[in-house]
Scaffold this motif. Sequence first.
Motif, PDB file in Angstrom:
ATOM      1  N   GLU A  13      11.008   4.360  -1.019  1.00 15.06           N
ATOM      2  CA  GLU A  13      11.868   4.221  -2.193  1.00 15.06           C
ATOM      3  C   GLU A  13      11.069   4.008  -3.465  1.00 15.06           C
ATOM      4  O   GLU A  13      11.627   4.031  -4.557  1.00 15.06           O
ATOM      5  N   THR A  14       9.757   3.800  -3.348  1.00 17.12           N
ATOM      6  CA  THR A  14       8.919   3.621  -4.538  1.00 17.12           C
ATOM      7  C   THR A  14       8.430   4.975  -5.018  1.00 17.12           C
ATOM      8  O   THR A  14       8.511   5.983  -4.316  1.00 17.12           O
ATOM      9  N   GLU A  15       7.895   4.974  -6.258  1.00 16.63           N
ATOM     10  CA  GLU A  15       7.357   6.214  -6.799  1.00 16.63           C
ATOM     11  C   GLU A  15       6.024   6.592  -6.161  1.00 16.63           C
ATOM     12  O   GLU A  15       5.599   7.729  -6.210  1.00 16.63           O
ATOM     13  N   THR A  16       5.395   5.597  -5.569  1.00 20.10           N
ATOM     14  CA  THR A  16       4.098   5.838  -4.944  1.00 20.10           C
ATOM     15  C   THR A  16       4.321   6.195  -3.477  1.00 20.10           C
ATOM     16  O   THR A  16       4.932   5.408  -2.740  1.00 20.10           O
ATOM     17  N   PRO A  17       3.856   7.374  -3.042  1.00 13.79           N
ATOM     18  CA  PRO A  17       4.058   7.757  -1.633  1.00 13.79           C
ATOM     19  C   PRO A  17       3.166   6.929  -0.716  1.00 13.79           C
ATOM     20  O   PRO A  17       2.241   6.241  -1.175  1.00 13.79           O
ATOM     21  N   MET A  64       0.166   5.934   1.976  1.00 11.40           N
ATOM     22  CA  MET A  64      -1.255   6.249   1.912  1.00 11.40           C
ATOM     23  C   MET A  64      -1.564   7.625   2.510  1.00 11.40           C
ATOM     24  O   MET A  64      -2.460   8.332   2.040  1.00 11.40           O
ATOM     25  N   ALA A  65      -0.809   8.024   3.529  1.00 11.72           N
ATOM     26  CA  ALA A  65      -1.092   9.314   4.181  1.00 11.72           C
ATOM     27  C   ALA A  65      -0.841  10.490   3.236  1.00 11.72           C
ATOM     28  O   ALA A  65      -1.414  11.565   3.409  1.00 11.72           O
ATOM     29  N   PHE A  66       0.003  10.268   2.181  1.00 14.23           N
ATOM     30  CA  PHE A  66       0.335  11.365   1.275  1.00 14.23           C
ATOM     31  C   PHE A  66      -0.060  11.056  -0.167  1.00 14.23           C
ATOM     32  O   PHE A  66       0.439  11.671  -1.099  1.00 14.23           O
ATOM     33  N   LYS A  67      -0.955  10.068  -0.333  1.00 12.81           N
ATOM     34  CA  LYS A  67      -1.326   9.622  -1.675  1.00 12.81           C
ATOM     35  C   LYS A  67      -2.008  10.732  -2.462  1.00 12.81           C
ATOM     36  O   LYS A  67      -1.818  10.862  -3.675  1.00 12.81           O
ATOM     37  N   GLU A 101      14.323  14.428  -2.705  1.00 10.64           N
ATOM     38  CA  GLU A 101      14.616  13.152  -3.361  1.00 10.64           C
ATOM     39  C   GLU A 101      16.117  13.074  -3.644  1.00 10.64           C
ATOM     40  O   GLU A 101      16.716  14.037  -4.090  1.00 10.64           O
ATOM     41  N   GLN A 102      16.673  11.861  -3.406  1.00 12.92           N
ATOM     42  CA  GLN A 102      18.102  11.677  -3.675  1.00 12.92           C
ATOM     43  C   GLN A 102      18.395  10.186  -3.732  1.00 12.92           C
ATOM     44  O   GLN A 102      18.047   9.442  -2.798  1.00 12.92           O
ATOM     45  N   HIS A 145      12.878   8.934  -1.221  1.00 16.21           N
ATOM     46  CA  HIS A 145      11.991  10.067  -1.013  1.00 16.21           C
ATOM     47  C   HIS A 145      11.866  10.298   0.483  1.00 16.21           C
ATOM     48  O   HIS A 145      11.512   9.364   1.224  1.00 16.21           O
ATOM     49  N   VAL A 146      12.153  11.501   0.920  1.00 17.99           N
ATOM     50  CA  VAL A 146      12.152  11.805   2.350  1.00 17.99           C
ATOM     51  C   VAL A 146      11.251  13.035   2.595  1.00 17.99           C
ATOM     52  O   VAL A 146      11.340  14.044   1.880  1.00 17.99           O
ATOM     53  N   LEU A 147      10.390  12.896   3.605  1.00 22.39           N
ATOM     54  CA  LEU A 147       9.506  13.989   4.027  1.00 22.39           C
ATOM     55  C   LEU A 147       9.681  14.186   5.529  1.00 22.39           C
ATOM     56  O   LEU A 147       9.366  13.274   6.306  1.00 22.39           O
TER      57      LEU A 147
END
Length: 442
Positions: free
Chosen positions: A84-88, A90-93, A117-118, A122-124
């Motif tokens: 939910e943060t703007e920072t992804p 560590m694996a996707f930093k 995003e919704q 943030h969902v991957l």
Amino acid sequence: MFRRNKNDANTHPLSEMFNRHYWLQIGLIALSIIIGIACSAWVIKGSLLKTALEQEMDHYWMRIERNPNADLPDTKNLYGYRWETETPPMAFKHQVLKAGVHRIFVDGKERMTVYGEQKGQHVLLVFGESNVNKIVWMFGLAPLMFSLIVLYSFLWWSNRRARRYFSPITRLANALEHIDWAHQNKEASPFQGISTNGNMEAEYLKQALEKYHQVLNDFINREREFTGDVSHELRTPLTILKGNVQLCQSRYGNDKSLSRISNTIEDMQLLVDTLLAIARNTTNTLTAEQICLSNIISELVGDLESVGQTKGIEILVQYDSHEFPRLIYPSMTKMVLSNILRNALNYSQGTHIHIIQRKNSIVIADNGIGINMPNDSKVQELSASQLQIKAKGHGIGLQLVQKLCNQLGWRVELFDRQYYLNTHPHLQLENTTGLIVVVYMN
């Protein structure tokens, strides 16, 4: 007589054709399978997976609307990350995440993912692509390979069957092609050792070839015996005549008439030897000499001078000033030129015969009545069967000249005199009717 090569069946054009078609079929099938697998992988990975991941993402957002705490997909083939943060995480930093389906590095491998995003989430979602490769193998490559093995086995079996039926024909063709008729034994057949493998058509063909071989071999042996007898019968009287002429010369001196008779007998002996060599196809036994062609021409002119005087025809010769000795068969060369000159003397009905010697050709021109050529043509390659010749003496002479020139590798052409002089103005000859014969030497 006949040497059989163990690889003849494989090197014959018929076998090569079957082998070529066999391997061409295998290559085309293999190429189609590779293209099919590549297309399948592209469709599965490029289109179907993309659509499936987009639908999975839409389905997940629908679950979030019904239950904000809904769990992420967690199956063998699909798992996900949510923050939910703007920072992804560590694996996707260090990854640039864009909405939609993309390929990014996840867990040390490049995988197909869908990002969205919704409402601050943030969902991957990550697809386990290794499982896709297994699916492609199990449902794509493995069945195709099995089909390929079955198809190749059938092609191999059909090729073996085809070889069984066509190999006897191939071996029969090889045997027929490699028969050495010059050293053929009349009791031996080159087809006896060939097995037809139960092929009835090949067996009938083998029997027909054996019968044909026997008939042709008997004919060749009869021809050889006949030419041998003729050779003996012709040589004996000529030898007797030559001995008596020599006896007369020793008793009465070197008379001009006796010398002419002696030279004629020698020419006859040479003619007999040459004709028999041609009939037996053993011209390689004749002796080739390095001599000047002008010597043969001058000798012929001397021998035919009396004939020309009787006919009222003058023989004029233009020798090649830059002539060099060449390797030729004197007997056959003399017979070619002698036949052409005698025909010109006997049937041209002219007053002059010009013999023009060139570097690689001899031009013999008369100013007589000429001959009618087919289709009103002005030039014709020597062939007695094609020429409209009515004079009785030309036919045999032309046939003999044609056969001799074929043996020597020469070519003879007949020209209308006026046509030839118009196309070759450098020849200083009178532009009248007549016939020009050109002998092209190798």
